[in-house]
Design an enzyme around this catalytic site. Structure first.
Site, PDB file in Angstrom:
ATOM      1  N   THR A 108       0.816  -1.212   0.000  1.00  0.00           N
ATOM      2  CA  THR A 108       0.000   0.000   0.000  1.00  0.00           C
ATOM      3  C   THR A 108       0.854   1.267   0.000  1.00  0.00           C
ATOM      4  O   THR A 108       0.430   2.308  -0.528  1.00  0.00           O
ATOM      5  CB  THR A 108      -0.953   0.019   1.204  1.00  0.00           C
ATOM      6  OG1 THR A 108      -0.185  -0.131   2.410  1.00  0.00           O
ATOM      7  CG2 THR A 108      -1.972  -1.101   1.108  1.00  0.00           C
ATOM      8  N   ASP A 117       1.701  -2.789  -7.844  1.00  0.00           N
ATOM      9  CA  ASP A 117       1.482  -1.599  -7.015  1.00  0.00           C
ATOM     10  C   ASP A 117       1.626  -0.323  -7.835  1.00  0.00           C
ATOM     11  O   ASP A 117       0.860   0.634  -7.665  1.00  0.00           O
ATOM     12  CB  ASP A 117       2.469  -1.564  -5.854  1.00  0.00           C
ATOM     13  CG  ASP A 117       2.373  -2.795  -4.968  1.00  0.00           C
ATOM     14  OD1 ASP A 117       1.288  -3.395  -4.884  1.00  0.00           O
ATOM     15  OD2 ASP A 117       3.402  -3.156  -4.361  1.00  0.00           O
TER      16      ASP A 117
END
Length: 305
Positions: free
Chosen positions: A31, A258
């Site tokens: 994240t 990501d």
């Protein structure tokens, strides 16, 4: 026209192998990587903040300084006495990676323990991003707290984005993983899975099946990443395949998904066109996999897309 992007999860100390064989230190985590690439691709009128918990040790201090230096907000990060960040090491072979982790006592496991702080941070944000790893590292009670706040955010019209990022060894059982991933999808507006994970752990036999399953959970949009075979955008209007950008040599795929997620969201938030956002994100991901480590400097991404 800007807004506030909040990414929720765990940032870790990263050890990766430099070309000369020495280990080098960095900071990364699924994240956080997405926040990094969203920050690199969003205009200045968007803020990008990170929500986690860190310790009171020098490495936590250094991590916070790193985030602040790269314009990622740290005001929502809790400091826990006696705790430290988690650590992982990348092992590379022919551009493909495997990982070794040391995270059992990571402070981030308590990121949702302060429910009031979590609610305030979410209420102040327009876009919320989290992953299956975020859920997996939390106690069941804290995961339920996070999901409840994300459901509230979705109900009032905020964009809630979820990458299932399936990591079975972080879960107590496959049943627990399947249940909580489903709950994560129900709390989300947009789900961004990786097809190889879905095949391995949900036995999906097609990308259309993955899209259908997550939309049945309540996601308005599903973007399925499929490595060199591109990404498929699934909405009410149908499914659109966006090809990957070919590269001469793959160096490191550590942050391929990501970076795609962060670039996709940045473009989508500005232009409201998911197919164009996927094309843009494919260009960014192609740049990223030609570099070492999870976080590629923004200046190396400027020619992408």
């Amino acid at each position: 026209m800007g807004g506030h992007f909040l990414s929720i999860g765990e940032c870790m100390v990263e050890l990766s192998q430099a070309p000369d064989g020495h280990l080098r230190k960095g900071f990364a985590g699924d994240t956080f990587n997405t926040a990094w690439y969203a920050r690199a691709c969003l205009p200045a009128d968007w803020s990008v903040d990170y929500f986690t918990a860190l310790g009171d040790d020098p490495m936590s201090d250094e991590m916070l300084d790193f985030m602040k230096a790269h314009d990622i907000g740290i005001s929502n990060i809790r400091r826990l006495r006696g705790k430290t960040p988690g650590l992982y090491m990348i092992n590379l072979k022919d551009g493909e990676r495997s990982f070794s982790y040391w995270r059992d006592s990571s402070a981030a496991r308590q990121l949702a323990a302060d429910g009031d702080r979590l609610r305030t941070a979410i209420e102040e944000s327009n876009v919320l991003y989290f992953s299956g790893i975020t859920l997996a590292i939390l106690s069941h009670e804290d995961a339920e707290t996070l999901l409840a706040e994300l459901r509230r955010a979705k109900a009032v019209g905020k964009l809630v984005v979820f990458d299932p990022n399936l990591r079975p060894r972080l879960w107590s059982s496959f049943d627990a993983m399947h249940t909580m991933i489903g709950e994560g999808a129900r709390a989300s507006t947009l789900v961004m899975p990786s097809f190889d994970d879905e095949v391995s752990h949900f036995a999906d036999d097609s990308i259309a099946g993955t899209i259908r399953r997550y939309r049945q959970h309540g996601a308005n949009m599903v973007v399925v990443k499929n490595g060199p075979d591109g990404a498929t955008v699934g909405t009410d209007a149908g499914e659109t395949l966006v090809p990957a950008v070919k590269v001469a040599k793959v160096v490191d795929t550590t942050s391929a998904g990501d970076s795609f997620n962060g670039a996709f969201l940045a473009h989508y938030l500005e232009h409201d066109d998911p197919v164009a956002a996927a094309h843009f994100a494919a260009g960014i991901a192609a740049k990223v996999i030609q570099e070492h480590g999870a976080l590629v400097p923004p200046e190396k991404l400027q020619a992408a897309g």
